[in-house]
Structure formats: structure tokens, C-alpha cells
Scaffold this motif. Structure first.
Motif, PDB file in Angstrom:
ATOM      1  N   GLU B 443      33.483  23.984 -60.659  1.00 59.52           N
ATOM      2  CA  GLU B 443      32.446  24.746 -61.340  1.00 59.52           C
ATOM      3  C   GLU B 443      32.670  26.219 -61.050  1.00 59.52           C
ATOM      4  O   GLU B 443      33.145  26.586 -59.965  1.00 59.52           O
ATOM      5  CB  GLU B 443      31.080  24.325 -60.817  1.00 59.52           C
ATOM      6  CG  GLU B 443      30.899  22.825 -60.882  1.00 59.52           C
ATOM      7  CD  GLU B 443      29.556  22.447 -61.447  1.00 59.52           C
ATOM      8  OE1 GLU B 443      28.583  23.068 -61.038  1.00 59.52           O
ATOM      9  OE2 GLU B 443      29.519  21.555 -62.306  1.00 59.52           O
ATOM     10  N   ALA B 444      32.301  27.053 -62.032  1.00 62.48           N
ATOM     11  CA  ALA B 444      32.589  28.483 -61.921  1.00 62.48           C
ATOM     12  C   ALA B 444      32.141  29.023 -60.568  1.00 62.48           C
ATOM     13  O   ALA B 444      32.884  29.698 -59.867  1.00 62.48           O
ATOM     14  CB  ALA B 444      31.899  29.237 -63.040  1.00 62.48           C
ATOM     15  N   VAL B 447      34.441  27.907 -57.694  1.00 61.69           N
ATOM     16  CA  VAL B 447      35.751  28.561 -57.721  1.00 61.69           C
ATOM     17  C   VAL B 447      35.638  29.971 -57.171  1.00 61.69           C
ATOM     18  O   VAL B 447      36.462  30.417 -56.355  1.00 61.69           O
ATOM     19  CB  VAL B 447      36.311  28.573 -59.156  1.00 61.69           C
ATOM     20  CG1 VAL B 447      37.602  29.366 -59.204  1.00 61.69           C
ATOM     21  CG2 VAL B 447      36.542  27.158 -59.635  1.00 61.69           C
ATOM     22  N   ILE B 448      34.599  30.695 -57.611  1.00 62.17           N
ATOM     23  CA  ILE B 448      34.450  32.079 -57.147  1.00 62.17           C
ATOM     24  C   ILE B 448      34.172  32.116 -55.643  1.00 62.17           C
ATOM     25  O   ILE B 448      34.748  32.914 -54.918  1.00 62.17           O
ATOM     26  CB  ILE B 448      33.331  32.775 -57.945  1.00 62.17           C
ATOM     27  CG1 ILE B 448      33.772  32.869 -59.399  1.00 62.17           C
ATOM     28  CG2 ILE B 448      33.068  34.158 -57.396  1.00 62.17           C
ATOM     29  CD1 ILE B 448      32.646  33.143 -60.349  1.00 62.17           C
ATOM     30  N   MET B 451      37.449  31.667 -53.948  1.00 65.80           N
ATOM     31  CA  MET B 451      38.313  32.846 -54.033  1.00 65.80           C
ATOM     32  C   MET B 451      37.854  33.916 -53.049  1.00 65.80           C
ATOM     33  O   MET B 451      38.666  34.523 -52.354  1.00 65.80           O
ATOM     34  CB  MET B 451      38.323  33.400 -55.461  1.00 65.80           C
ATOM     35  CG  MET B 451      39.170  32.562 -56.407  1.00 65.80           C
ATOM     36  SD  MET B 451      38.932  33.001 -58.139  1.00 65.80           S
ATOM     37  CE  MET B 451      39.711  34.583 -58.199  1.00 65.80           C
ATOM     38  N   ILE B 568      44.613  34.178 -52.472  1.00 66.58           N
ATOM     39  CA  ILE B 568      43.850  33.414 -53.471  1.00 66.58           C
ATOM     40  C   ILE B 568      44.472  32.039 -53.690  1.00 66.58           C
ATOM     41  O   ILE B 568      43.814  31.118 -54.167  1.00 66.58           O
ATOM     42  CB  ILE B 568      43.754  34.220 -54.785  1.00 66.58           C
ATOM     43  CG1 ILE B 568      42.870  35.434 -54.544  1.00 66.58           C
ATOM     44  CG2 ILE B 568      43.185  33.393 -55.920  1.00 66.58           C
ATOM     45  CD1 ILE B 568      42.692  36.293 -55.749  1.00 66.58           C
ATOM     46  N   ARG B 569      45.730  31.894 -53.266  1.00 69.27           N
ATOM     47  CA  ARG B 569      46.362  30.584 -53.437  1.00 69.27           C
ATOM     48  C   ARG B 569      45.573  29.490 -52.721  1.00 69.27           C
ATOM     49  O   ARG B 569      45.629  28.338 -53.107  1.00 69.27           O
ATOM     50  CB  ARG B 569      47.804  30.619 -52.966  1.00 69.27           C
ATOM     51  CG  ARG B 569      47.975  30.635 -51.473  1.00 69.27           C
ATOM     52  CD  ARG B 569      49.420  30.840 -51.094  1.00 69.27           C
ATOM     53  NE  ARG B 569      49.918  32.119 -51.585  1.00 69.27           N
ATOM     54  CZ  ARG B 569      51.076  32.254 -52.206  1.00 69.27           C
ATOM     55  NH1 ARG B 569      51.844  31.225 -52.429  1.00 69.27           N
ATOM     56  NH2 ARG B 569      51.465  33.430 -52.615  1.00 69.27           N
ATOM     57  N   ALA B 572      43.348  28.549 -55.325  1.00 71.41           N
ATOM     58  CA  ALA B 572      44.045  28.070 -56.527  1.00 71.41           C
ATOM     59  C   ALA B 572      44.600  26.665 -56.342  1.00 71.41           C
ATOM     60  O   ALA B 572      44.437  25.808 -57.204  1.00 71.41           O
ATOM     61  CB  ALA B 572      45.167  29.034 -56.883  1.00 71.41           C
ATOM     62  N   VAL B 575      41.753  24.123 -56.245  1.00 71.74           N
ATOM     63  CA  VAL B 575      41.152  23.876 -57.559  1.00 71.74           C
ATOM     64  C   VAL B 575      42.113  23.094 -58.449  1.00 71.74           C
ATOM     65  O   VAL B 575      41.718  22.147 -59.128  1.00 71.74           O
ATOM     66  CB  VAL B 575      40.763  25.220 -58.212  1.00 71.74           C
ATOM     67  CG1 VAL B 575      40.351  25.005 -59.648  1.00 71.74           C
ATOM     68  CG2 VAL B 575      39.646  25.882 -57.427  1.00 71.74           C
TER      69      VAL B 575
END
Lengths: 71, 658
Positions: B443-444, B447-448, B451, B568-569, B572, B575
């Protein structure tokens, strides 16, 4: 309309980054296979070098996230 | 490195004739790393091996030759034998074993080369098979050139030379054999080259072509059959003697190492000096043991390492994470003067790995997989180091999966609030499982969150690296200042990145808690909000870096931003893996839960296969990426490496005991 363009933009960002990573990994992978064929001890280091260009893909993915989730 | 592990130099002086006992004693102590003596202008020369070294070395070469000839591999010892047993075997039985093995290996070598020759010759002749069987290549005054060409080759040759031609239509052209007088061979070859016709260089044989091919076809299967018999014989010999041979190899190698040790000592006509590295805690023991050998007047002194010395390094990793030394050594062994980062590598690697996998089910499976790899029970692959590292990572993955992500095998324990009709373990089992998912990877918001957390973890990680770097070089103010310059640069970029995340709840909390909201005031440049603090931090950082590292550092400053983004990997990979698992589940779960009875076993099989595939893929990519963040982003901030590990002069035994 705008949502569609954003999705296309995210797709292009991710796709082109993946393409770049692919080109880099293709070259490195070929070299790594050559080295490992000579000496198996380089397997670990080889995989590591192979994974280096994945950063580019990560940038693409991050950009895609930023666009898609409108951060 | 603790004081007890600091290495000191032991110097032992003794009469040359008494070397044997002292060498034995050092080997037995097993805590001295010998320093190779280097010849210089002084009175010392390199020593000579002890008596018996030549004979031992000859025997060792013979045994290793036999091991190689029979293809013996290292295996679990079935019985542990003693040195005298091995000596008795070497004396009484080895000669007869040797003659059997050399006879075998001679026959095998000859047969293999003969088979290869015959196969090669047959492959050469086969294209010519369509030609008349009577063609000969062994004529006295004439030469036969044969090969594959085009239909007009014959006419073009005959236009100039007189030759006897045999031909036949074959696949891909025509087979020709030109029989010509020996004196005209050179000319014929010229013409054929011009026509792009390559004669087949047939190895010499007596008799006609057809006869030769029949002969080869009859002989080849016989040779192959004999090779198969030899394989069986090797297997039998192997079963009979492999343990004896391995034991003999072990004993002889240990013995030879001791006998040849004087090659590493400095010697005059009457005296020998042995130098070696020893841990401070072992120093007294070494002194006592070597000083008290009866009948050998020995002088032992323990010295502090000199400035020019580069002592090896004792990597003193605590027991529970000892196996992570493997990952550290894969990069490089630390120098004696710098901090050994293995502990930090172990902790951050495990956290990063666990975060990327972040799944209760996968975590448990990884612990099991690590256990199997550790014991080498899975197809014999793996090893202690790999197994324990995966197990540790699996433990973190389980913890994150249970308490942060609240999912197992890609299925959340409870459906995300925005998609209440998604598959969840609570829904599947029909009971409410009291585990909360704080972060939903697909979900957005989740994910944020991931990150932001990744970037935050990265800055902490790299900041730690810079602090260690400054500590390692604390004696040189310039280098410490350079690390400070990098730190300012990193914080400058970090504020810039966090400015974007400020509106997010986690981002807002992090900036509010850890950064006192100092970045909240900002001015826009091309629509990007730049915190007021970023430009001065970057400018001061740049000035410090130019002074300490030169102008090229300016170009590298931007790499700090890419290093931050590189973390950020963590989000990533997590996800991406969750998305693939979600897709698999979406396709497969309806089969299992659909209520059609015959689809259930198929669905379960597919479910298991898909998740095993995903588990291996995820473990591989998470492992590599977690390692990379340590090797590239972290180590480059401070690590020099290039040291040598402390390897004491000692032997380990597997197949034998003293």
C-alpha cells in the motif's frame, strides 16, 4: 488523463533504468562467468560485482514510486 | 583489538643441530605464526630442511598422485588411525598398492588418448564415406587430397591439371578425392585454396578408406567398454584404499611442513634464529615451553613489534557471530591499526537482510534452510558459515515479519484497512489472529514508510562509518576533518531528502523527534523545497573537503546523495518480493480455497513450488544487496583492509591421531 500520464511516466522511469541495468549486468555477467570458469574462488566477488549496477534500477524504482504515489 | 590478542614478536635462538625438537614443540604449541626469514647482507642465510624431508616429500608426491589418479575426494573419515599405523601401511602395503594404481593409471591414460584419436579420425573421415571405399591415402608416388567442395570444383581443377577424380553427392555439397602425381601436389593445393576448397588432413593409415572406417567402428566400442571397466576398477580401488591414502596424505603433509620449516628460519653454520608472531596471552607459555626443552640451550625473547613490521591480525569476533568473519574476509582482512568492523557488518547485514525478506513464514523457512546448509544435509551443499549467516538473517526476517509487517508467505495476518476483502490468514482460518501489521508493503503508505526508514537507516549506517573512519585516523587532523566534511555533506543532502518526506506521518515523526524540525523552513528552487540549512552545510562541507582532499572531492560530493538513495533498495527489494508473492497467491489461492476437491492438491503443490522459488530468489537478492550496502556504501567511508589473518604454525588432523 493526468493519472494515465503519471503511470506512463513511472513506467518509463522504471523501464529505462531496468534497460540500463540490464546492459551493464550483461557485460559484467559475461566477464564474471569467464572468471569463475577459470577459478571458482571468485564466485562471491563475481556475484557482488554483478549486483553493483542494480543501484541504477533502484533509482528508477524510487522515481517510479515517487511519481506513482505522488509524494 | 584487545590487548590479549595484540601480537608480539617471539625470537628464539638455538644451536642449529637441535632444531628438530624445537620445531616439533612450536608445532605442538600451535600459537606461533612463523615469520619467513629474508636473506640480507648479515651473517644469516636461509636454513636447510631437516633430514628426511626429501624422502617424505617423495612419498607425499606419490600418494597425491595416487589420490588424483583414483579421483579420491575428501570424505568423512570412517576410522581414525594413528601415526604408527600409517607408517606401517606406507612400509608394508603402499608399494604394492602403488604398482596396482600405476598400472591402472597407465592403461587408462593410453586408452583415453587412443579413444580420443580414434574418435577424432572417425569424425574427419565420415564426410568422405560416400566416396568409393577403395580410395587410399598411403600411395608411394601419388597423393590423395579429399574434401567437400562445390559441383564445379572438379571442372575447374581439371582445366589445368590431370588428376584422377572420385566424387559423390553429399549433404551440403560434393565430396571429392583428387589422386595426383606427388610432384604436382603443391600446384593442386594452390588451385584448391583459390577455390576455397579445404582438403581434409587425414592422419596416416595403411590400406583403403572403407577398410579403415570399418576398423575404427569396430575398435571404438571395445575401447569404450574397456574404459567403463576401468571406471569400475577405479571405484573398487577407491573404496578399498581411499581412507588409507587420505590418512597417509595427512600424516605426510604435516610431517613435511615440520621438516621444511627451517627453510623459513635464518641460520649460520652453528646457530638458528626463529621468529614468529605470538599473542600476548600466549607469550609466557611459548617462552616456558621452548626454554625448557632438555638438552637444548635456547634463548627466547618476546619483543614489541617494530614500526616497519606489519603484524597479522587476530580477528577476534565474538562466538555467536563468529561465522560472519567469512563475509568480512571475502572483502578483506582488516589491518592491525584499524577497527575490525565484523561485528557491525554482522548486525547490519542481518537487520537489512531481515527487513528485505520481512516475512514470518519465509523467516522460519530460512532458519530451517540455514540449519540444513550448516549441516550440509541438503544435497551436500552449504557450509557452516553460509548456514549460520542465513539462520541469523532468518531470525531477523521472522521478527520483522511478526512484529512489523505482520505477514507470512506473502499473506498478511489481517487484511489491510484499505482492502478488507484481500486474502489474509485470519480470513483463511476464520479466526481473528491478534497480530497487527504496522507496515503493509503493497500500500502506498507502507511503501513510503519503508523508503523513509531505509534512508534513515542508511544515514545512520554511513554516519557510523564516517565516525569509525575519523577514529581510525585520529592521529591525523586533516583526515579527521575530511570525515567531518563528508558528514556535513551527508546531513545536508539528508535534510533535502527528508524535506520531501515531512508530510508523511513517519517522516514527520522522525524529523520532529530526531531533528527538532530544524529543516521545516525552506525555500523553493524549481519547485523543489530546499531547507535553509542544506546550502550552508553543503558549502562548509565543500570548503572542508577542498582543503583536505583537493578539488576532485567536489565531484564526489554528489555521490553522497546517490549513496543515500542507494539505501532505498531495502524498501524496493522488500516491496518487489511482496508483489511477486501477492501475484502468486492471487493466482493459486483460489484453487486451494475454491472448494473444488481435485484442485486442492494441485493448488497446494503449486503454492509450495512458487514460494520455494520465491524464497530462494528473495534470499539470494536480499543477501547480495545487504552485503553490497556494507561493502560499498559502508566500508568505503572508512575501511582500508588488506591485512593478513593470523595463521599459527600448527596442523589440523581429520583422518589420523598422534
Amino acid at each position: 488523463m493526468e493519472a494515465g500520464l503519471v503511470a506512463i511516466g513511472a513506467g518509463i522511469a522504471l523501464g529505462l533504468a531496468a534497460l540500463g541495468t540490464g546492459i551493464a549486468q550483461g557485460n559484467i555477467g559475461a566477464a564474471v562467468v569467464g572468471v569463475v570458469a577459470e577459478d571458482k574462488k571468485f564466485m562471491g566477488r563475481g556475484i557482488f560485482f554483478f549486483a553493483l549496477p542494480e543501484t541504477i534500477l533502484i533509482f528508477g524504482l524510487a522515481l517510479a514510486f515517487l511519481l506513482y504515489f505522488k509524494i | 583489538m584487545s590487548k590479549a590478542n595484540k601480537l608480539w614478536k617471539a625470537r628464539v635462538a638455538l644451536p642449529r643441530r637441535e632444531l628438530q625438537q624445537t620445531t616439533e614443540a612450536i608445532h605442538k604449541l600451535g600459537c606461533v605464526q612463523l615469520i619467513d626469514f629474508k636473506e640480507n647482507d648479515g651473517p644469516f642465510r636461509i636454513g636447510t630442511p631437516l633430514r628426511g624431508a626429501d624422502e617424505t616429500s617423495r612419498q607425499l608426491v606419490k600418494i597425491r598422485g595416487m589420490l588424483k589418479a583414483l579421483g579420491v575426494e575428501q570424505a568423512e573419515p570412517t576410522a581414525v588411525v594413528s601415526d604408527p599405523d600409517v607408517d606401517a601401511w606406507l612400509r608394508d602395503e603402499m608399494p604394492s598398492v602403488d604398482s596396482v594404481v600405476s598400472a591402472y593409471s597407465k592403461e587408462r591414460g593410453e586408452l583415453e588418448s587412443r579413444t580420443d584419436d580414434m574418435e577424432g579420425e572417425l569424425a574427419l573421415l565420415e564426410p568422405l564415406e560416400a566416396l568409393p571405399a577403395g580410395i587410399r591415402f598411403d600411395l608411394e608416388n601419388a597423393v590423395t587430397l579429399a574434401g567437400i567442395g562445390r559441383k564445379n570444383t572438379e571442372a575447374l581443377v581439371l582445366r589445368e591439371l590431370r588428376a584422377e577424380v572420385s566424387k559423390a553427392k553429399v549433404k551440403g555439397g560434393w565430396a571429392f578425392a583428387f589422386l595426383i602425381d606427388k610432384r604436382r601436389e603443391a600446384r593442386l593445393r594452390e588451385i584448391l585454396t583459390a577455390l576455397n576448397f579445404k582438403p581434409i588432413e587425414v592422419p596416416p593409415f595403411k590400406g583403403a578408406l572403407g577398410e579403415r572406417m570399418r576398423h575404427l567402428r569396430a575398435e571404438l566400442p571395445k575401447a569404450r567398454k574397456r574404459l567403463g571397466e576401468l571406471d569400475a576398477q577405479a571405484k573398487e580401488l577407491c573404496g578399498k584404499w581411499s581412507m588409507k591414502l587420505l590418512a597417509a596424505e595427512e600424516v605426510l603433509a604435516l610431517r613435511l611442513e615440520k621438516l621444511q620449516a627451517p627453510l623459513r628460519f635464518g641460520t649460520t653454520d652453528h646457530f638458528t634464529v626463529i621468529e614468529g608472531w605470538v599473542r600476548w596471552k600466549d607469550a609466557e607459555r611459548v617462552k616456558a615451553a621452548l626454554g625448557s626443552i632438555p638438552g637444548v640451550p635456547t634463548h627466547v625473547e618476546i619483543l614489541e613489534p617494530g614500526v616497519a613490521d606489519e603484524p597479522p591480525v587476530v580477528m577476534n569476533t565474538p562466538r555467536p557471530i563468529y561465522q560472519f568473519e567469512f563475509l568480512q574476509k571475502m572483502y578483506s582482512v582488516p589491518l592491525a591499526k584499524e577497527i575490525d568492523p565484523t561485528v557491525i557488518l554482522a548486525i547490519t547485514f542481518s537487520i537489512f537482510f531481515g527487513l528485505m525478506i520481512g516475512d514470518f513464514g519465509y523467516g522460519l523457512l530460512l532458519i530451517t534452510l540455514g540449519w540444513l546448509l550448516r549441516k550440509r544435509t541438503l544435497f551436500g551443499i552449504g557450509g557452516k558459515a553460509v548456514g549460520e549467516i542465513i539462520m541469523t538473517g532468518g531470525i531477523f526476517a521472522t521478527i520483522f515479519g511478526l512484529f512489523l509487517f505482520g505477514d507470512a508467505l506473502g499473506i498478511p495476518f489481517n487484511p489491510p484497512p484499505l482492502h478488507p476483502d484481500e486474502y489474509s490468514w485470519s480470513g483463511i482460518f476464520g479466526v481473528q489472529i491478534p497480530i497487527t501489521s504496522y507496515v503493509h508493503k503493497l500500500e502506498a503508505g507502507g511503501v513510503i514508510h519503508l523508503m523513509i526508514f531505509s534512508i534513515f537507516a542508511g544515514v545512520v549506517h554511513m554516519g557510523l562509518g564516517l565516525v569509525i573512519g575519523a577514529y581510525n585516523q585520529r592521529h591525523e587532523a586533516k583526515h579527521v576533518a575530511a570525515k567531518a566534511g563528508w558528514m556535513l555533506t551527508m546531513i545536508g543532502f539528508f535534510l533535502l531528502v527528508m524535506k520531501m518526506a515531512e508530510k508523511n506521518d513517519l517522516g514527520g515523526w522522525l524529523t520532529g523527534t530526531f531533528m527538532f524540525n530544524i529543516q521545516s523552513s525552506a525555500f523553493p528552487v524549481f519547485g523543489i523545497q530546499i531547507p535553509y540549512l542544506t546550502p550552508p552545510l553543503l558549502v562548509i562541507g565543500a570548503i572542508v573537503l577542498v582543503i583536505t582532499e583537493g578539488y576532485t572531492a567536489l565531484l564526489e560530493m554528489i555521490s553522497m546523495l546517490s549513496s543515500i538513495m542507494s539505501y532505498i533498495r531495502l524498501a524496493a527489494i522488500g516491496v518487489a518480493k511482496a508483489a511477486i508473492a501477492f501475484a502468486f497467491n492471487l493466482m493459486i489461492l483460489p484453487m486451494v480455497l475454491g472448494g473444488v476437491w481435485y484442485m486442492v492438491p494441485i493448488g497446494i503443490a503449486l503454492f509450495a513450488g512458487a514460494h520455494v522459488f520465491l524464497l530462494l530468489l528473495g534470499a539470494l537478492s536480499s543477501g547480495i544487496q545487504a552485503l553490497r550496502l556494507n561493502y560499498v556504501e559502508f566500508f568505503q567511508k572508512f575501511y582500508e583492509g588488506g591485512g593478513t589473518a593470523f595463521v599459527p604454525f600448527a596442523g589440523s588432523r581429520r583422518y589420523t591421531k598422534e
